[in-house]
Write a protein that holds these residues in place. Sequence first.
Motif, PDB file in Angstrom:
ATOM      1  N   UNK A  75     126.403 102.389  34.260  1.00  0.00           N
ATOM      2  CA  UNK A  75     125.255 103.248  33.951  1.00  0.00           C
ATOM      3  C   UNK A  75     125.581 104.303  32.895  1.00  0.00           C
ATOM      4  N   UNK A  76     126.590 105.115  33.122  1.00  0.00           N
ATOM      5  CA  UNK A  76     126.956 106.145  32.141  1.00  0.00           C
ATOM      6  C   UNK A  76     127.422 105.532  30.819  1.00  0.00           C
ATOM      7  N   UNK A  77     128.301 104.512  30.849  1.00  0.00           N
ATOM      8  CA  UNK A  77     128.699 103.901  29.571  1.00  0.00           C
ATOM      9  C   UNK A  77     127.508 103.309  28.803  1.00  0.00           C
ATOM     10  N   UNK A  78     126.573 102.712  29.509  1.00  0.00           N
ATOM     11  CA  UNK A  78     125.387 102.161  28.846  1.00  0.00           C
ATOM     12  C   UNK A  78     124.564 103.275  28.207  1.00  0.00           C
ATOM     13  N   UNK A  79     124.408 104.390  28.910  1.00  0.00           N
ATOM     14  CA  UNK A  79     123.657 105.524  28.362  1.00  0.00           C
ATOM     15  C   UNK A  79     124.362 106.079  27.129  1.00  0.00           C
ATOM     16  N   UNK A  80     125.693 106.176  27.172  1.00  0.00           N
ATOM     17  CA  UNK A  80     126.441 106.682  26.009  1.00  0.00           C
ATOM     18  C   UNK A  80     126.296 105.744  24.813  1.00  0.00           C
ATOM     19  N   UNK A  81     126.345 104.442  25.047  1.00  0.00           N
ATOM     20  CA  UNK A  81     126.166 103.474  23.962  1.00  0.00           C
ATOM     21  C   UNK A  81     124.784 103.624  23.333  1.00  0.00           C
ATOM     22  N   UNK A  82     123.779 103.795  24.161  1.00  0.00           N
ATOM     23  CA  UNK A  82     122.417 103.975  23.648  1.00  0.00           C
ATOM     24  C   UNK A  82     122.318 105.270  22.846  1.00  0.00           C
ATOM     25  N   UNK A  83     122.910 106.333  23.353  1.00  0.00           N
ATOM     26  CA  UNK A  83     122.872 107.612  22.642  1.00  0.00           C
ATOM     27  C   UNK A  83     123.553 107.509  21.278  1.00  0.00           C
ATOM     28  N   UNK A  84     124.654 106.784  21.228  1.00  0.00           N
ATOM     29  CA  UNK A  84     125.346 106.573  19.952  1.00  0.00           C
ATOM     30  C   UNK A  84     124.434 105.813  18.982  1.00  0.00           C
ATOM     31  N   UNK A  85     123.776 104.781  19.478  1.00  0.00           N
ATOM     32  CA  UNK A  85     122.845 104.019  18.639  1.00  0.00           C
ATOM     33  C   UNK A  85     121.724 104.922  18.134  1.00  0.00           C
ATOM     34  N   UNK A  86     121.158 105.715  19.018  1.00  0.00           N
ATOM     35  CA  UNK A  86     120.063 106.613  18.641  1.00  0.00           C
ATOM     36  C   UNK A  86     120.510 107.607  17.567  1.00  0.00           C
ATOM     37  N   UNK A  87     121.705 108.139  17.739  1.00  0.00           N
ATOM     38  CA  UNK A  87     122.237 109.088  16.760  1.00  0.00           C
ATOM     39  C   UNK A  87     122.452 108.405  15.410  1.00  0.00           C
ATOM     40  N   UNK A  88     123.048 107.221  15.450  1.00  0.00           N
ATOM     41  CA  UNK A  88     123.319 106.454  14.229  1.00  0.00           C
ATOM     42  C   UNK A  88     122.055 106.136  13.441  1.00  0.00           C
ATOM     43  N   UNK A  89     120.950 105.934  14.155  1.00  0.00           N
ATOM     44  CA  UNK A  89     119.696 105.514  13.522  1.00  0.00           C
ATOM     45  C   UNK A  89     118.653 106.634  13.453  1.00  0.00           C
ATOM     46  N   UNK A  90     119.107 107.874  13.585  1.00  0.00           N
ATOM     47  CA  UNK A  90     118.231 109.049  13.502  1.00  0.00           C
ATOM     48  C   UNK A  90     117.008 108.918  14.427  1.00  0.00           C
ATOM     49  N   UNK A  91     117.272 108.542  15.669  1.00  0.00           N
ATOM     50  CA  UNK A  91     116.209 108.380  16.662  1.00  0.00           C
ATOM     51  C   UNK A  91     116.406 109.347  17.834  1.00  0.00           C
ATOM     52  N   UNK A  93     114.779 111.734  18.836  1.00  0.00           N
ATOM     53  CA  UNK A  93     113.566 112.081  19.575  1.00  0.00           C
ATOM     54  C   UNK A  93     113.390 111.198  20.817  1.00  0.00           C
ATOM     55  N   UNK A  94     114.096 110.082  20.885  1.00  0.00           N
ATOM     56  CA  UNK A  94     113.999 109.170  22.041  1.00  0.00           C
ATOM     57  C   UNK A  94     115.091 109.414  23.080  1.00  0.00           C
ATOM     58  N   UNK A  95     116.041 110.285  22.766  1.00  0.00           N
ATOM     59  CA  UNK A  95     117.240 110.423  23.587  1.00  0.00           C
ATOM     60  C   UNK A  95     116.961 110.686  25.064  1.00  0.00           C
ATOM     61  N   UNK A  96     116.177 111.671  25.373  1.00  0.00           N
ATOM     62  CA  UNK A  96     115.932 112.052  26.769  1.00  0.00           C
ATOM     63  C   UNK A  96     115.279 110.910  27.537  1.00  0.00           C
ATOM     64  N   UNK A  97     114.290 110.284  26.947  1.00  0.00           N
ATOM     65  CA  UNK A  97     113.579 109.196  27.610  1.00  0.00           C
ATOM     66  C   UNK A  97     114.480 107.981  27.801  1.00  0.00           C
ATOM     67  N   UNK A  98     115.205 107.584  26.767  1.00  0.00           N
ATOM     68  CA  UNK A  98     116.095 106.415  26.857  1.00  0.00           C
ATOM     69  C   UNK A  98     117.171 106.662  27.906  1.00  0.00           C
ATOM     70  N   UNK A  99     117.776 107.822  27.886  1.00  0.00           N
ATOM     71  CA  UNK A  99     118.825 108.147  28.863  1.00  0.00           C
ATOM     72  C   UNK A  99     118.277 108.105  30.292  1.00  0.00           C
ATOM     73  N   UNK A 100     117.107 108.684  30.500  1.00  0.00           N
ATOM     74  CA  UNK A 100     116.502 108.670  31.838  1.00  0.00           C
ATOM     75  C   UNK A 100     116.186 107.245  32.286  1.00  0.00           C
ATOM     76  N   UNK A 101     115.706 106.412  31.384  1.00  0.00           N
ATOM     77  CA  UNK A 101     115.395 105.022  31.744  1.00  0.00           C
ATOM     78  C   UNK A 101     116.655 104.280  32.177  1.00  0.00           C
ATOM     79  N   UNK A 102     117.730 104.462  31.433  1.00  0.00           N
ATOM     80  CA  UNK A 102     118.980 103.765  31.756  1.00  0.00           C
ATOM     81  C   UNK A 102     119.570 104.281  33.060  1.00  0.00           C
TER      82      UNK A 102
END
Length: 181
Positions: A75-91, A93-102
């Motif tokens: 769970x935590x590693x998946x959330x960190x991977x998503x956060x890295x992707x979001x940061x890399x792609x200037x997204x 604004x989705x961080x809180x929602x994506x993290x909560x979903x994961x």
Amino acid sequence: MPQDLITQLPRLDALFDQYSERFGKQQTPYRNHVYRLINLVAAQKTLDPQEWEALEIAAFFHDAGIWLAGTFDYLQPSARLAEHYLEEHQLGHCRTLVRAMILNHHKISRYDKDRNNLVEVFRRADWIDVSLGVIRFGVPMARVRLIKHAFPNAGFHRLLLKLSGQQLLSQPWRPLPMLKR
């Protein structure tokens, strides 16, 4: 409820292409699970463009830590991977929602009283899929069958059982990720 199934999403397909070697022969089972989730979310809620963006990213990464971080405590590693992707792609604004979903997709009880909260809808979609449609949260069985037919299991549930068994045998003191929250 939409009649057509969602069978292609460019961002999602690009992510699967990018990580195809890491998923190996387990890519089809996971990809089908992700597309089942997306269709199960769409069967419960009409999404705005920002929710679609968050859904695609969260759906791809929600269990991806199994393969991309090499752990069943994902769970935590998946959330960190998503956060890295979001940061890399200037997204961001989705961080809180994506993290909560994961982090909440295995939650047994409701995430929110609002049945239309995307985190709650995503949580229910995962439970529908993992339960093989036994639990449906109001999604008609005909829709579940249609989604399962379009995106067959391809051994996904067998894989989850195998990984759960390995974790229980090797580290019986550590709770399975679906029992942590």
